[in-house]
Design a protein around this motif. Structure first.
Motif, mmCIF file in Angstrom:
data_model
loop_
_atom_site.group_PDB
_atom_site.id
_atom_site.type_symbol
_atom_site.label_atom_id
_atom_site.label_comp_id
_atom_site.label_asym_id
_atom_site.label_seq_id
_atom_site.Cartn_x
_atom_site.Cartn_y
_atom_site.Cartn_z
ATOM 1 N N PHE A 100 72.144 66.108 -31.263
ATOM 2 C CA PHE A 100 72.031 64.889 -32.062
ATOM 3 C C PHE A 100 70.834 64.951 -33.020
ATOM 4 O O PHE A 100 70.809 64.232 -34.018
ATOM 5 C CB PHE A 100 71.956 63.667 -31.153
ATOM 6 N N ILE A 151 81.141 66.385 -29.985
ATOM 7 C CA ILE A 151 79.998 66.515 -30.897
ATOM 8 C C ILE A 151 80.366 67.424 -32.060
ATOM 9 O O ILE A 151 79.995 67.173 -33.217
ATOM 10 C CB ILE A 151 78.762 67.055 -30.146
ATOM 11 N N GLN A 186 82.145 65.443 -34.637
ATOM 12 C CA GLN A 186 81.212 64.651 -35.448
ATOM 13 C C GLN A 186 80.544 65.530 -36.502
ATOM 14 O O GLN A 186 80.380 65.119 -37.659
ATOM 15 C CB GLN A 186 80.145 64.015 -34.565
ATOM 16 N N GLY A 198 67.841 58.002 -32.354
ATOM 17 C CA GLY A 198 69.193 58.530 -32.343
ATOM 18 C C GLY A 198 69.699 58.961 -33.708
ATOM 19 O O GLY A 198 69.080 58.723 -34.741
ATOM 20 N N ALA A 199 70.882 59.616 -33.675
ATOM 21 C CA ALA A 199 71.517 60.099 -34.902
ATOM 22 C C ALA A 199 72.309 58.955 -35.522
ATOM 23 O O ALA A 199 73.538 58.913 -35.485
ATOM 24 C CB ALA A 199 72.428 61.287 -34.594
#
Length: 240
Positions: free
Chosen positions: A14, A78, A81, A196-197
């Protein structure tokens, strides 16, 4: 000038995504040339032995008490994303390990004016390429050289366990004092934090808030003025 401090770890996917999302927001920020970004150290697991390396998926499964299949699915999520952002991501076969030497190199790279390039090289090596980056000094040296650092100087830093070690520990102590227990962790002008991302829109909001809250007078209206080049002519962009 607005300063953005970013705590990250190379083990953290992240952080990889968050850097790209923050940079997307920064690219569209009208005052981007007056924003200074400083990357700071945070070890997700400082108890790992130096030089340690191991596969990511089993480690995730053990840490969170889930099955290996669930951990593998998490990695694929992930990866999806990352793909949506145009970022390459190895969803299988990645390793993880002690990142202290990487953080020491990032501080050395900061002294050389190449910290951003060093961080990008580490992220690229860990998340976009199949070769392991942990527990392999030669791979780490190669990534540092890719970032534009001198090979002999990099080897000298890695050979001296005390080189930049205090700088890494100061960053980690500062993160603890700020209450940061995960990364990425962004601090804007020492006042506003984003954890966070987050989507680029959140970073845009944080940049705008920090910029508008800078010390000194804020310009609320902009009209005709006189300056060294003369006075503005009403209704014209020229000066007299």
């Amino acid at each position: 000038m607005t300063t953005v401090e970013v705590w990250t770890d190379i083990n953290c996917p992240f952080c990889y995504l968050g850097k790209a999302r923050f940079e997307e927001a920064l690219a569209d920020f009208p005052h981007r040339d007056d924003v200074q970004v400083v990357h700071k150290s945070f070890e997700l697991d400082p108890t790992l032995p130096p030089g340690s390396s191991g596969p990511v998926v089993p480690a995730i499964a053990a840490k969170y008490g889930i099955t290996v299949d669930q951990a593998a699915a998490n990695e694929r999520g992930i990866g999806a994303q990352a793909a949506a952002m145009g970022l390459p991501y190895q969803t299988s076969g990645r390793d993880m390990g002690n990142s202290f030497d990487m953080h020491r190199l990032l501080h050395y790279a900061l002294d050389q004016g190449k910290q951003e390039a060093m961080l990008d090289a580490l992220y690229e090596g860990n998340f976009a390429e199949p070769e392991p980056v942990f527990g392999d000094t030669e791979r780490l040296v190669a990534l540092a050289v890719r970032a534009g650092l001198d090979e002999n100087s990099v080897r000298a830093v890695l050979a001296d366990p005390d080189a930049y070690a205090d700088a890494v520990r100061r960053d980690e102590a500062e993160a603890a004092a700020l209450g940061a227990n995960g990364v990425p962790f962004f601090v804007f002008d020492g006042k506003y934090a984003v954890s966070g991302a987050q989507p680029p829109e959140m970073f845009t909001q944080a940049l705008t808030t920090a910029w508008n809250d800078r010390p000194g007078p804020q310009l609320l209206a902009d009209g005709d003025t006189c300056g060294p080049d003369g006075c503005a002519v009403p209704g014209s962009a020229t000066a007299q």
